[in-house]
Design a protein around this motif. Structure first.
Motif, PDB file in Angstrom:
ATOM      1  N   VAL A 130       0.824  -1.205   0.000  1.00 58.50           N
ATOM      2  CA  VAL A 130       0.000   0.000   0.000  1.00 58.50           C
ATOM      3  C   VAL A 130       0.860   1.259   0.000  1.00 58.50           C
ATOM      4  CG1 VAL A 130      -0.261   0.287   2.505  1.00 58.50           C
ATOM      5  CG2 VAL A 130      -2.132   0.951   0.971  1.00 58.50           C
ATOM      6  N   ILE A 131       2.016   1.240   0.648  1.00 61.14           N
ATOM      7  CA  ILE A 131       2.895   2.416   0.664  1.00 61.14           C
ATOM      8  C   ILE A 131       3.488   2.658  -0.717  1.00 61.14           C
ATOM      9  CG2 ILE A 131       5.073   3.335   1.553  1.00 61.14           C
ATOM     10  CD1 ILE A 131       4.411   2.127   4.230  1.00 61.14           C
ATOM     11  N   VAL A 132       3.993   1.597  -1.349  1.00 57.73           N
ATOM     12  CA  VAL A 132       4.607   1.750  -2.670  1.00 57.73           C
ATOM     13  C   VAL A 132       3.581   2.223  -3.697  1.00 57.73           C
ATOM     14  CG1 VAL A 132       5.726   0.522  -4.565  1.00 57.73           C
ATOM     15  CG2 VAL A 132       6.442   0.091  -2.211  1.00 57.73           C
ATOM     16  N   PHE A 133       2.382   1.654  -3.679  1.00 54.25           N
ATOM     17  CA  PHE A 133       1.351   2.066  -4.631  1.00 54.25           C
ATOM     18  C   PHE A 133       0.929   3.523  -4.401  1.00 54.25           C
ATOM     19  CE2 PHE A 133      -0.067  -2.613  -4.932  1.00 54.25           C
ATOM     20  CZ  PHE A 133       0.871  -2.845  -5.924  1.00 54.25           C
ATOM     21  N   SER A 134       0.848   3.926  -3.152  1.00 52.50           N
ATOM     22  CA  SER A 134       0.483   5.317  -2.849  1.00 52.50           C
ATOM     23  C   SER A 134       1.572   6.284  -3.319  1.00 52.50           C
ATOM     24  CB  SER A 134       0.258   5.481  -1.338  1.00 52.50           C
ATOM     25  OG  SER A 134      -0.808   4.670  -0.890  1.00 52.50           O
ATOM     26  N   MET A 135       2.832   5.898  -3.133  1.00 49.53           N
ATOM     27  CA  MET A 135       3.937   6.758  -3.587  1.00 49.53           C
ATOM     28  C   MET A 135       4.001   6.800  -5.105  1.00 49.53           C
ATOM     29  SD  MET A 135       6.925   5.910  -0.800  1.00 49.53           S
ATOM     30  CE  MET A 135       7.900   7.352  -1.243  1.00 49.53           C
ATOM     31  N   LEU A 136       3.643   5.700  -5.758  1.00 50.53           N
ATOM     32  CA  LEU A 136       3.602   5.688  -7.218  1.00 50.53           C
ATOM     33  C   LEU A 136       2.564   6.676  -7.738  1.00 50.53           C
ATOM     34  CD1 LEU A 136       4.203   4.513 -10.034  1.00 50.53           C
ATOM     35  CD2 LEU A 136       2.568   2.685  -9.529  1.00 50.53           C
ATOM     36  N   LYS A 137       1.384   6.679  -7.115  1.00 50.52           N
ATOM     37  CA  LYS A 137       0.335   7.613  -7.538  1.00 50.52           C
ATOM     38  C   LYS A 137       0.777   9.057  -7.335  1.00 50.52           C
ATOM     39  CE  LYS A 137      -3.487   8.160  -5.115  1.00 50.52           C
ATOM     40  NZ  LYS A 137      -4.843   7.945  -4.530  1.00 50.52           N
ATOM     41  N   THR A 138       1.461   9.323  -6.230  1.00 52.88           N
ATOM     42  CA  THR A 138       1.963  10.675  -5.976  1.00 52.88           C
ATOM     43  C   THR A 138       3.027  11.064  -6.985  1.00 52.88           C
ATOM     44  OG1 THR A 138       1.533  10.392  -3.607  1.00 52.88           O
ATOM     45  CG2 THR A 138       3.019  12.170  -4.247  1.00 52.88           C
ATOM     46  N   PHE A 165       4.965   5.242 -18.788  1.00 52.06           N
ATOM     47  CA  PHE A 165       4.576   4.201 -17.828  1.00 52.06           C
ATOM     48  C   PHE A 165       3.849   3.060 -18.520  1.00 52.06           C
ATOM     49  CE2 PHE A 165       2.054   2.552 -14.191  1.00 52.06           C
ATOM     50  CZ  PHE A 165       3.105   2.319 -13.316  1.00 52.06           C
ATOM     51  N   ILE A 166       2.988   3.401 -19.479  1.00 53.85           N
ATOM     52  CA  ILE A 166       2.276   2.363 -20.233  1.00 53.85           C
ATOM     53  C   ILE A 166       3.235   1.616 -21.156  1.00 53.85           C
ATOM     54  CG2 ILE A 166       0.502   1.981 -21.997  1.00 53.85           C
ATOM     55  CD1 ILE A 166      -1.001   4.397 -20.808  1.00 53.85           C
ATOM     56  N   ALA A 167       4.166   2.355 -21.764  1.00 54.34           N
ATOM     57  CA  ALA A 167       5.087   1.737 -22.723  1.00 54.34           C
ATOM     58  C   ALA A 167       5.965   0.676 -22.067  1.00 54.34           C
ATOM     59  CB  ALA A 167       5.959   2.811 -23.371  1.00 54.34           C
ATOM     60  N   VAL A 168       6.374   0.904 -20.826  1.00 57.92           N
ATOM     61  CA  VAL A 168       7.246  -0.061 -20.134  1.00 57.92           C
ATOM     62  C   VAL A 168       6.443  -1.067 -19.318  1.00 57.92           C
ATOM     63  CG1 VAL A 168       9.131   1.601 -20.015  1.00 57.92           C
ATOM     64  CG2 VAL A 168       7.536   1.425 -18.093  1.00 57.92           C
ATOM     65  N   ASP A 169       5.102  -0.992 -19.409  1.00 59.93           N
ATOM     66  CA  ASP A 169       4.215  -1.882 -18.637  1.00 59.93           C
ATOM     67  C   ASP A 169       4.523  -1.740 -17.149  1.00 59.93           C
ATOM     68  OD1 ASP A 169       2.218  -3.661 -18.181  1.00 59.93           O
ATOM     69  OD2 ASP A 169       3.294  -5.444 -18.863  1.00 59.93           O
ATOM     70  N   GLY A 170       4.422  -0.499 -16.680  1.00 65.79           N
ATOM     71  CA  GLY A 170       4.849  -0.157 -15.320  1.00 65.79           C
ATOM     72  C   GLY A 170       4.140  -0.905 -14.205  1.00 65.79           C
ATOM     73  N   TRP A 171       2.828  -1.062 -14.320  1.00 72.19           N
ATOM     74  CA  TRP A 171       2.093  -1.743 -13.252  1.00 72.19           C
ATOM     75  C   TRP A 171       2.563  -3.186 -13.098  1.00 72.19           C
ATOM     76  CZ3 TRP A 171      -0.339   0.507  -9.550  1.00 72.19           C
ATOM     77  CH2 TRP A 171      -0.961   1.742  -9.739  1.00 72.19           C
ATOM     78  N   LEU A 205       7.424  -6.366  -6.452  1.00 73.16           N
ATOM     79  CA  LEU A 205       6.996  -6.413  -5.062  1.00 73.16           C
ATOM     80  C   LEU A 205       6.689  -7.849  -4.619  1.00 73.16           C
ATOM     81  CD1 LEU A 205       4.674  -3.271  -4.875  1.00 73.16           C
ATOM     82  CD2 LEU A 205       6.882  -3.567  -3.755  1.00 73.16           C
ATOM     83  N   VAL A 206       6.018  -8.608  -5.488  1.00 73.48           N
ATOM     84  CA  VAL A 206       5.669  -9.984  -5.138  1.00 73.48           C
ATOM     85  C   VAL A 206       6.921 -10.843  -4.995  1.00 73.48           C
ATOM     86  CG1 VAL A 206       4.535 -12.076  -5.975  1.00 73.48           C
ATOM     87  CG2 VAL A 206       3.356  -9.888  -6.135  1.00 73.48           C
ATOM     88  N   THR A 207       7.837 -10.717  -5.941  1.00 75.07           N
ATOM     89  CA  THR A 207       9.063 -11.521  -5.879  1.00 75.07           C
ATOM     90  C   THR A 207       9.978 -11.102  -4.727  1.00 75.07           C
ATOM     91  OG1 THR A 207      10.076 -10.041  -7.512  1.00 75.07           O
ATOM     92  CG2 THR A 207       9.077 -12.061  -8.334  1.00 75.07           C
ATOM     93  N   SER A 208       9.794  -9.902  -4.198  1.00 74.33           N
ATOM     94  CA  SER A 208      10.633  -9.473  -3.073  1.00 74.33           C
ATOM     95  C   SER A 208      10.316 -10.262  -1.806  1.00 74.33           C
ATOM     96  CB  SER A 208      10.441  -7.977  -2.801  1.00 74.33           C
ATOM     97  OG  SER A 208       9.129  -7.697  -2.329  1.00 74.33           O
TER      98      SER A 208
END
Length: 213
Positions: free
Chosen positions: A38-46, A195-201, A208-211
């Motif tokens: 949730v922290i990483v996703f929130s910082m991404l949106k910011t 972001f879309i070009a590099v398939d950012g999501w 994050l999952v592999t971490s």
């Protein structure tokens, strides 16, 4: 201690169980992988500057789904280890104690030794001779601090390319003499395009999952 637990009044055991149930949202938010997601996703949106897109409920929902995905094995072990003493002696306290061990093991794998050592020393008790003697409440604050640091490190890496793009756009507008035009308005479409070009999501979610593997 085991004798006290076994002889505990059933009414008191039920009171403890109700207290534990009230703490489940706190445990889920602060003692699982949900915290990092949730922290990483929130910082991404910011960093992208999209403000209300995606909505907060979507970010929280995605973080919850990924939490169940990454911690499914841990939750299963918690249920199995907790159900054995409960079905055997109907002792709720012992079931909670046994069921929390897989969660403690998960947190210890993600916790830095320096953070864990600080809270163990702050407890001013006898130094534990083995990891089994460390309580889940000693691991929890160390885990939260470690996760916050890791989340902010990932957030910094995410922020850098977006800040560079903002600076480039701002310098171009300054060179063209467009002082009154906000650089963020111009840079936002380019941020989304890159972001879309590099398939950012997909990259961020997979990282994050592999971490946790």
């Amino acid at each position: 201690m085991d004798t006290i637990i076994k002889d505990m009044n059933p009414v008191l055991q039920m009171l403890i169980l109700m207290t534990v149930f009230s703490l489940i949202p706190l445990v889920f938010c602060c003692m699982t992988s949900f915290l990092r997601f949730v922290i990483v996703f929130s910082m991404l949106k910011t960093a992208m500057g999209t403000q209300q897109v995606p909505p907060s409920i979507v970010i929280i929902g995605l973080a919850m789904i990924l939490t169940f995905y990454t911690m499914g094995g841990t939750f299963q072990k918690m249920y199995e280890m907790g159900s054995v003493p409960y079905h055997k002696n109907r002792n709720i306290v012992e079931a909670i104690n046994e069921g929390s061990k897989p969660l403690k093991e998960f947190m210890m794998k993600q916790t830095r030794e320096s953070d864990l050592a600080f809270f163990i020393e702050a407890a001013k008790g006898a130094p534990p001779k083995s990891p089994d003697e460390i309580t889940v409440w000693q691991v929890a604050p160390a885990f939260i601090i470690s996760e916050l640091k890791t989340s902010f490190e990932i957030g910094f890496i995410i922020f850098v390319p977006f800040i560079v793009l903002d600076l480039v756009v701002a310098n171009i507008l300054l060179a063209l003499g467009m002082f009154m035009l906000s650089p963020t308005i111009i840079s936002l479409p380019f941020k989304l395009l890159i972001f879309i070009a590099v398939d950012g999501w997909a990259l961020i979610v997979q990282g994050l999952v592999t971490s946790y593997n």
